[in-house]
Design an enzyme around this catalytic site. Structure first.
Site, short mmCIF file in Angstrom:
data_model
loop_
_atom_site.label_atom_id
_atom_site.label_comp_id
_atom_site.label_asym_id
_atom_site.label_seq_id
_atom_site.Cartn_x
_atom_site.Cartn_y
_atom_site.Cartn_z
N ASN A 4 44.29 14.31 14.33
CA ASN A 4 42.99 13.63 14.29
C ASN A 4 43.09 12.11 14.25
O ASN A 4 42.08 11.43 14.37
CB ASN A 4 42.12 14.14 13.13
N ARG A 57 35.16 7.68 14.62
CA ARG A 57 34.40 8.30 13.54
C ARG A 57 34.85 7.73 12.20
O ARG A 57 35.95 7.22 12.08
CB ARG A 57 34.66 9.83 13.50
N HIS A 63 49.55 5.97 4.66
CA HIS A 63 48.19 6.50 4.73
C HIS A 63 47.21 5.34 4.77
O HIS A 63 47.33 4.40 3.97
CB HIS A 63 47.87 7.40 3.53
N ARG A 123 40.85 10.07 -3.49
CA ARG A 123 40.03 10.99 -2.70
C ARG A 123 40.06 12.40 -3.31
O ARG A 123 40.37 12.57 -4.47
CB ARG A 123 40.48 10.94 -1.24
O1 CA2 Z 1 44.46 8.15 4.96
C1 CA2 Z 1 45.18 8.63 5.84
O2 CA2 Z 1 45.83 7.95 6.63
C2 CA2 Z 1 45.23 10.16 6.01
O3 CA2 Z 1 46.56 10.50 6.37
C3 CA2 Z 1 44.27 10.47 7.13
C4 CA2 Z 1 44.12 11.98 7.37
C5 CA2 Z 1 43.81 12.70 6.07
O4 CA2 Z 1 43.81 14.11 6.30
C6 CA2 Z 1 44.83 12.38 4.99
O5 CA2 Z 1 44.45 13.04 3.81
C7 CA2 Z 1 44.88 10.89 4.73
C8 CA2 Z 1 42.96 12.23 8.34
C9 CA2 Z 1 43.13 11.60 9.67
C10 CA2 Z 1 41.86 11.79 10.42
O6 CA2 Z 1 41.55 10.56 11.04
C11 CA2 Z 1 40.30 10.41 11.52
C12 CA2 Z 1 40.03 9.18 12.06
C13 CA2 Z 1 38.79 8.92 12.55
C14 CA2 Z 1 37.82 9.87 12.52
C15 CA2 Z 1 38.08 11.12 11.97
C16 CA2 Z 1 39.33 11.38 11.47
#
Ligand code: CA2
Length: 145
Positions: free
Chosen positions: A10, A17, A102, A109
């Site tokens: 993602n 988003r 991250h 969170r």
């Molecule tokens: O904070 C981070 O970098 C994460 O690795 C991002 C992940 C999340 O599952 C981790 O807990 C923390 C999510 C990435 C999704 O990125 C998106 C970016 C834009 C819109 C939707 C999702």
């Protein structure tokens, strides 16, 4: 110095988003900035993003199997951070220094984001600083050289 930069599921949606959490820059823009920064530091970066766990594992294994010449890995495993023993094992097998990044502060969170299967095998972890975290990770790897 060659560094492998990996981004998990993602993260290809960056900038599209949830800008309040992940910022407004696209992944391509962030990685292009990192490539330029690396060049200024005399380093080179290969970037790979995938939504599939096995593709990330295969990429990490290529460090061993293809005799590639990486000297460190920067990885934002995204949601696989909290679930993937396969990525953990592959990173361990690579025997390279790993910096986990991250964008958000996962400790602020949901409870399920507060455990990482990667942190205890990483050389360092950078959370909550947005996209500057990738640059700081590169600085850390270059400093270790
Ligand atoms: O904070 C981070 O970098 C994460 O690795 C991002 C992940 C999340 O599952 C981790 O807990 C923390 C999510 C990435 C999704 O990125 C998106 C970016 C834009 C819109 C939707 C999702």
């Amino acid at each position: 110095m060659n560094i492998l930069v990996l981004n998990g599921p993602n993260l290809n949606l960056l900038g599209k988003r949830e800008p309040e959490i992940y910022g407004r820059e696209s992944l391509d823009e962030v990685m292009a900035g990192l490539v330029n920064y690396a060049a200024e530091c005399g380093a080179e970066i290969s970037h790979f993003q995938s939504n599939a766990e096995h593709e990330l594992v295969n990429k990490i294994q290529s460090v061993l199997l293809d005799d590639s010449v990486y000297e460190g890995i920067i990885i934002n495993p995204a949601a696989f951070t909290h679930s993937s023993i396969a990525i953990r094992d592959a990173l361990l097998a690579s025997a390279l220094p790993v910096i986990e990044v991250h964008l958000s502060n996962i400790h602020k969170r949901e409870a399920f984001r507060q455990h990482s299967f990667i942190s205890d095998i990483a050389s360092g972890v950078i959370v909550g600083l947005g996209t500057v975290g990738y640059r700081l990770a590169l600085d850390a790897l270059l400093d270790k050289k």
